[in-house]
Design a protein around this motif. Structure first.
Motif, short mmCIF file in Angstrom:
data_model
loop_
_atom_site.label_atom_id
_atom_site.label_comp_id
_atom_site.label_asym_id
_atom_site.label_seq_id
_atom_site.Cartn_x
_atom_site.Cartn_y
_atom_site.Cartn_z
N THR A 36 0.85 -1.18 0.00
CA THR A 36 0.00 0.00 0.00
C THR A 36 0.89 1.23 0.00
N GLY A 37 0.33 2.34 -0.37
CA GLY A 37 1.12 3.58 -0.41
C GLY A 37 1.60 3.87 -1.81
N THR A 38 1.88 5.11 -2.07
CA THR A 38 2.27 5.51 -3.41
C THR A 38 3.55 6.33 -3.43
N PHE A 39 4.32 6.32 -2.35
CA PHE A 39 5.56 7.10 -2.33
C PHE A 39 6.55 6.49 -3.31
N THR A 40 7.21 7.33 -4.09
CA THR A 40 8.19 6.84 -5.06
C THR A 40 9.52 7.54 -4.85
N THR A 55 17.59 5.20 4.86
CA THR A 55 16.97 6.52 4.75
C THR A 55 15.48 6.49 5.08
N PHE A 56 14.77 5.52 4.50
CA PHE A 56 13.32 5.51 4.62
C PHE A 56 12.80 4.73 5.83
N TYR A 63 15.86 -3.51 3.28
CA TYR A 63 15.84 -3.24 1.85
C TYR A 63 14.83 -4.11 1.11
N TRP A 64 14.54 -5.26 1.62
CA TRP A 64 13.65 -6.20 0.94
C TRP A 64 12.23 -5.66 0.81
N HIS A 65 11.83 -4.70 1.65
CA HIS A 65 10.51 -4.08 1.49
C HIS A 65 10.44 -3.35 0.14
N VAL A 66 11.53 -2.70 -0.23
CA VAL A 66 11.59 -2.00 -1.52
C VAL A 66 11.54 -3.02 -2.65
N PRO A 164 7.56 1.46 -0.20
CA PRO A 164 6.38 1.21 0.62
C PRO A 164 6.55 1.81 2.01
N PRO A 165 5.44 2.01 2.71
CA PRO A 165 5.55 2.52 4.08
C PRO A 165 6.24 1.49 4.98
N ALA A 166 6.81 1.98 6.05
CA ALA A 166 7.48 1.10 7.01
C ALA A 166 6.47 0.13 7.60
N VAL A 167 6.89 -1.13 7.73
CA VAL A 167 6.05 -2.17 8.32
C VAL A 167 6.48 -2.37 9.75
N SER A 168 5.53 -2.38 10.65
CA SER A 168 5.90 -2.55 12.07
C SER A 168 5.73 -3.97 12.52
#
Length: 168
Positions: A36-40, A55-56, A63-66, A164-168
């Motif tokens: 979810t999310g649209t940050f690029t 950074t994010f 890094y695997w979230h990216v 993507p947004p950070a996953v907690s």
């Protein structure tokens, strides 16, 4: 077995038979999560996935979230335009009556060239840059009797990837 930041931590263990017929423990298939999310982020030549994650997310090992958010790329290196296989468009003009078929054959026969296509004014070559560099490809084109214009990579530099947004 896996650390708290690992993407495999919550994947269930399964029993599989290995090549010798032994039953061994393994991790099950990990489907890609819904993003979810649209940050690029616009990919720059110095980008590294661990630095983007730091950074994010404040964690370089995230890094695997990216990677998960950009499934159209087969490897993390492809995501940042650093994959060994690169596709470059070479504008070409015939010097005299040089046949385009001979050019395509010469490129296809070159070690390291994976694919070649042509249109009216250019040749698009996919090649492994561990075997060839752009200068070597230009040499093959020129030896086939063509003049080459300024090549343009069709990689990720300057293009957008999803963060993507950070996953907690």
């Amino acid at each position: 077995m896996f650390g708290k930041l690992s993407r495999y931590r919550r994947v269930p263990d399964i029993a599989v038979v290995d090549a010798r017929g032994r039953v061994v423990a393994a991790k099950d298939f990990r489907p890609l999560p819904e993003v979810t999310g649209t940050f690029t982020h616009t990919v720059d030549s110095g980008d590294r996935l661990d630095q983007l994650a730091a950074t994010f997310y404040g964690q370089p090992l995230q890094y695997w979230h990216v990677c998960d958010a950009n499934p159209d790329f087969l490897s993390p290196l492809a995501l940042l335009g650093q994959e060994p296989l690169v596709t470059t468009r070479f504008p070409v003009t015939a010097a005299g009556t040089s046949p385009r078929g001979a050019l395509l054959a010469a490129l296809s026969a070159t070690v390291g060239v994976d694919a070649v296509t042509a249109d009216d004014d250019a040749v698009v070559v996919t090649y492994n840059r561990t075997d060839l560099d752009v200068t070597a490809v230009i040499d093959v084109i020129e030896k086939a009797g063509f003049t080459v214009g300024l090549p343009a990579d069709s990689g990720r530099l300057g293009r957008q990837i999803v963060i993507p947004p950070a996953v907690s």
